[in-house]
Design an enzyme around this catalytic site. Structure first.
Site, PDB file in Angstrom:
ATOM      1  N   LYS A  75       0.695  -1.456  -0.029  1.00 30.77           N
ATOM      2  CA  LYS A  75      -0.260   0.221   0.221  1.00 30.77           C
ATOM      3  C   LYS A  75       1.185   1.271   0.038  1.00 30.77           C
ATOM      4  O   LYS A  75       2.121   1.411   0.928  1.00 30.77           O
ATOM      5  CB  LYS A  75      -1.100  -0.537   1.260  1.00 30.77           C
ATOM      6  CG  LYS A  75      -1.749   0.871   1.423  1.00 30.77           C
ATOM      7  CD  LYS A  75      -2.889   1.173   2.492  1.00 30.77           C
ATOM      8  CE  LYS A  75      -3.979   2.535   2.722  1.00 30.77           C
ATOM      9  NZ  LYS A  75      -4.643   2.388   4.030  1.00 30.77           N
ATOM     10  N   SER A 151      -8.694   3.035   3.062  1.00 28.11           N
ATOM     11  CA  SER A 151      -8.042   3.026   2.536  1.00 28.11           C
ATOM     12  C   SER A 151      -7.503   2.772   1.678  1.00 28.11           C
ATOM     13  O   SER A 151      -6.754   3.160   0.517  1.00 28.11           O
ATOM     14  CB  SER A 151      -7.279   4.565   2.776  1.00 28.11           C
ATOM     15  OG  SER A 151      -6.289   3.872   3.709  1.00 28.11           O
ATOM     16  N   SER A 175      -9.512   1.261   7.126  1.00 30.79           N
ATOM     17  CA  SER A 175      -9.221   1.232   5.882  1.00 30.79           C
ATOM     18  C   SER A 175      -8.392  -0.417   5.199  1.00 30.79           C
ATOM     19  O   SER A 175      -8.713  -0.308   3.914  1.00 30.79           O
ATOM     20  CB  SER A 175      -7.910   2.125   6.122  1.00 30.79           C
ATOM     21  OG  SER A 175      -8.214   3.953   5.695  1.00 30.79           O
TER      22      SER A 175
END
Length: 465
Positions: A75, A151, A175
């Site tokens: 990520k 996210s 997230s």
């Protein structure tokens, strides 16, 4: 695409070469990433070097580790040595590669995992929608018009499309679990401190983790990633649990569970509520749980979560970025910084006191029950470009109220997991969430495994199976 555990076991046994797995993943990424925009940076050469090192260890009779030869995405809020970290922001886009791994990524690489690139995230992870000025729009493999959430949206899209067996994620307000719910994946958020993460930001809500297609993969990851680090004063001591064994052996029968469709404050899409409740009933039956009737009426956590999280933004940006380059920011971080640039210490202290009150409310739930079962989100996936849903059941709500359930675990540090509960009439995934008392990570994973056995789900989005 094989699962994380299938790849690692085959590579360790010499039945499969890490470079062969990598080549398969790179082909899938080249084919599918243009439509999905899951990866925002790729480094095939770095990945090939890592895969070749794994194969060399196997050839020499050495064990490369529990994640041997498994390609993964990182990520783009987390550091991976040799790759840039843009934080999803124009402020950092185009920066140089970082020199060091995060503690989390370092542990994955030490266990033989092979990083292939960075996955898209909303700017500074501020919203549950992966749509940025820096990298554009990331799309949901189940429906390209929809968002994979955020996210960890890029990570979810990559795994649900079978580009790689797993990707790293982080969860500061949902997230990991929200994208899992929107894309039919397993999204496990461990207890705060279970995986060391030095230099926590001020709000201390975020934990690192991964998105996977199976519970066994999530358990193996935790066996690799969990553990303290002296740079993290909040990191927990070793649990003494082998999570991959616990998912098949831990006795959870008779644990007390409570179902809440709204936590006392949320509006929830009726179809989502019905699908999630059906999944919760299946879990209760499969695990031999005691479902108790008990009212749940929590304070709406959204305002305090947004207020506490604003402190993290100030630790993300560097000198000279605010207000000088504020026009480059997307709306959420801009307004977060604008609203708090003159916030007095006394006002921030009152925010923390409201959080303490909320922590007391959560603790009261777990005095007489072991588990809280809820939908993962209040709605199915919203449009890829946004907005996040602002109306539910005809009631106008804050956009964040489309994902009202997950903040509980971040503010109070509880472990939780989102599991695929089913799909809507239009074919969009819906998640059910299990939240347990702090430190009961093994219980959460064991229950998830029992549910997986009782209600198997498609590992990938239909178009990518």
């Amino acid at each position: 695409m094989r699962s994380l555990r299938e790849v690692a076991d085959a590579v360790r046994a010499g039945e499969l070469k890490a470079v062969e797995v990598l080549d398969e993943c790179l082909v899938r990424i080249e084919r599918d990433n243009p439509a999905l925009n899951a990866f925002v940076h790729l480094d095939p050469d770095l990945a090939r070097s890592a895969a070749e090192a794994v194969d060399a260890k196997v050839a020499a009779g050495e064990d490369p580790g529990l994640l041997a030869g498994v390609p993964f995405g990182v990520k783009d809020l987390e550091d991976c040595a040799g790759m840039p970290t843009s934080h999803g922001s124009l402020l950092f886009k185009g920066g140089p590669p970082v020199a060091e791994d995060s503690v989390h990524v370092g542990r994955l690489r030490a266990a033989g995992a092979v990083p292939v690139g960075k996955t898209a995230a909303p700017e500074f992870g501020a919203v549950a929608l992966t749509h940025t000025k820096a990298w554009g729009t990331t799309r949901n493999p189940w429906d390209l018009s929809k968002s994979p959430g955020g996210s960890s949206g890029g990570s979810a899209a990559a795994v649900a499309a079978g580009m790689v067996p797993f990707c790293t994620a982080s969860d500061g307000g949902g997230s990991t679990r929200i994208p899992a719910g929107f894309t039919g994946l397993v999204g496990f958020k461990p207890s705060f401190g279970r995986i060391a993460k030095p230099h926590f930001a001020a709000s201390q809500t975020s934990v690192t983790g991964v998105l996977t297609t199976t519970v066994a993969d999530a358990a193996r990851h935790l066996d690799v990633a969990a553990g303290p680090d002296d740079r993290d004063r909040t990191s927990l001591p070793p649990s003494g649990v082998v999570y991959e064994r616990a998912i098949d052996e831990l006795d959870v029968s008779g644990l007390r569970a409570v179902w809440s469709v709204d936590l006392g404050f949320a509006e929830v899409d009726p179809e989502v509520a019905a699908i999630a409740f059906g999944a919760a009933e299946a879990l209760v039956d499969a695990a031999g749980l005691a479902l108790v009737e008990r009212p749940i009426a929590l304070t709406d956590p959204m305002k305090m979560w947004l207020s506490a999280g604003a402190a993290d933004l100030w630790m993300d940006i560097e000198k000279g970025m605010w207000p000088d380059r504020s026009d480059e920011l997307t709306a959420a971080p801009y307004f977060g910084l604008k609203a708090t640039e003159t916030l007095p210490v006394g006002a921030f202290a009152r925010i923390l006191m409201r959080r303490w009150k909320f922590e007391d409310e959560v603790a009261a739930i777990f005095r007489d029950v072991d588990l809280l079962l809820t939908p993962t989100t209040a709605v199915p996936a919203y449009p890829a470009e946004g907005p996040m849903t602002t109306e539910i059941n005809g009631v106008t709500v804050h956009p964040g109220m489309s994902v009202p359930f997950t903040q509980l675990g971040n503010l109070a540090w509880n472990p939780g997991i989102s599991l695929p509960a089913g799909t809507t009439a239009s074919g969009l995934p819906v998640g059910v969430m299990i939240t347990a008392r702090r430190h009961a990570d093994d219980v959460v994973l064991r229950l998830a495994r029992l549910f997986e056995l009782a209600r198997p789900w498609p590992r990938l989005a239909p178009a990518y199976s």
